[in-house]
Design an enzyme around this catalytic site. Structure first.
Site, PDB file in Angstrom:
ATOM      1  N   PRO A   2      56.355  18.865  38.640  1.00  0.00           N
ATOM      2  CA  PRO A   2      56.103  19.601  37.398  1.00  0.00           C
ATOM      3  C   PRO A   2      56.292  18.708  36.174  1.00  0.00           C
ATOM      4  O   PRO A   2      57.207  17.873  36.137  1.00  0.00           O
ATOM      5  CB  PRO A   2      57.151  20.716  37.431  1.00  0.00           C
ATOM      6  N   GLU A   3      55.435  18.880  35.184  1.00  0.00           N
ATOM      7  CA  GLU A   3      55.585  18.127  33.949  1.00  0.00           C
ATOM      8  C   GLU A   3      56.446  18.915  32.974  1.00  0.00           C
ATOM      9  O   GLU A   3      56.843  20.057  33.233  1.00  0.00           O
ATOM     10  CB  GLU A   3      54.208  17.789  33.389  1.00  0.00           C
ATOM     11  N   LYS A  50      61.891  16.557  32.158  1.00  0.00           N
ATOM     12  CA  LYS A  50      61.740  17.264  33.424  1.00  0.00           C
ATOM     13  C   LYS A  50      63.080  17.796  33.941  1.00  0.00           C
ATOM     14  O   LYS A  50      63.205  18.115  35.126  1.00  0.00           O
ATOM     15  CB  LYS A  50      61.093  16.332  34.454  1.00  0.00           C
ATOM     16  N   ARG A 256      51.342   5.760  41.651  1.00  0.00           N
ATOM     17  CA  ARG A 256      50.733   7.032  41.247  1.00  0.00           C
ATOM     18  C   ARG A 256      49.244   6.820  40.996  1.00  0.00           C
ATOM     19  O   ARG A 256      48.823   5.749  40.544  1.00  0.00           O
ATOM     20  CB  ARG A 256      51.389   7.582  39.972  1.00  0.00           C
TER      21      ARG A 256
END
Length: 267
Positions: A2-3, A50, A256
């Site tokens: 989640p951002e 986060k 990523r």
């Protein structure tokens, strides 16, 4: 993972439902020591990047980092028996919440909270954020801006989606070295992140496409993706750019997936 907007949405939700009242806090899974906060009044729920913080009192803050697999599920009364591996359960007057699979769930002292937050960069969603703190690191770095935006010690809360989209919106190739980003351009990036991430908090998804490029304006089909939201390049590898038609590129950067348009973001 989640951002930052997701954690801020959770903080606002938990603030509305639980703050100012005593909360029953347990760990059905048995992997979280809740005894110091169980039955205490939740003073405040807030997020930084986060990270989520439930503040119960002096030296009693529950810190949660969801990581890749953590999830909160929210319910209205009546409370039912736990299902699966519930790390933490909150029970208030009208609602209850289960937390499963987080990377971190722990009670911290005030000093530990300060130390953790000191390690984090400024969060575009916090009103106390100082964007120049991030620029001080970016302007001296030979690392790419694509890496720096994801470094939570530089900038807190930005993840892969916001990274890809804000760079596209400003025509910046993600491999551009940080020291090549001048102060004026950084100000534009920061301001855009503030706008985009606040919208994410409000609507609960990431939308980054300008009105003139939306499906209703161009006649294209809406995006079909489990993440939802209209985006320019994220998870659109090989598809035509919504602006110039060039196929969106993808590469690996620091483990990523990196997405960009070679036409709109020339090296």
């Amino acid at each position: 993972m989640p951002e930052g907007h997701t954690l801020h949405r959770l903080a606002r939700l938990h603030q509305r439902r639980y703050a100012g009242r005593a909360v029953e806090v347990t760990s059905p899974q048995g992997r979280f020591s809740a005894s110091t906060v169980d039955g205490q009044v939740l003073r405040k729920a807030e997020a930084h990047g986060k990270h989520l913080f439930h503040v119960y009192g002096p030296d009693a803050t529950v810190h949660v980092h969801l990581g890749l697999y953590g999830t909160f599920t929210e319910f209205e009364h009546p409370v039912v028996d736990p299902v699966g591996q519930v790390r933490m359960r909150l029970v208030g007057e009208t609602h209850w919440t289960d937390l499963r699979g987080p990377t971190r769930c722990e009670v911290l002292t005030d000093a530990e909270v300060r130390a953790l937050r000191t390690r984090l960069g400024p969060d575009p969603l916090r009103r106390d954020a100082d964007p120049d703190r991030a620029f001080a690191k970016i302007s001296k770095s030979r690392q790419s801006i694509g890496v720096l935006l994801m470094d939570q010690a530089v900038l807190a809360g930005v993840g892969n989606v916001y990274r890809a989209e804000v760079l596209f919106r400003h025509g910046i190739h993600p491999l551009t070295a940080g020291h090549r980003i001048d102060h004026a351009l950084w100000g534009e990036l920061w301001s855009d992140l503030v706008v985009l991430m606040r919208a994410g908090v409000k609507i609960g998804r990431i939308d980054t496409v300008r009105p003139e490029h939306l499906p209703e304006a161009t006649g294209r089909a809406p995006r079909q993706d489990r993440h939802g939201g209209e985006v320019y390049v994220y998870r659109r590898a090989g598809l035509p750019c919504l602006v110039c038609g060039t196929p969106v590129a993808m590469a690996d950067l620091a483990g990523r997936n990196l997405f960009w348009c070679p036409g709109c973001q020339p090296s």
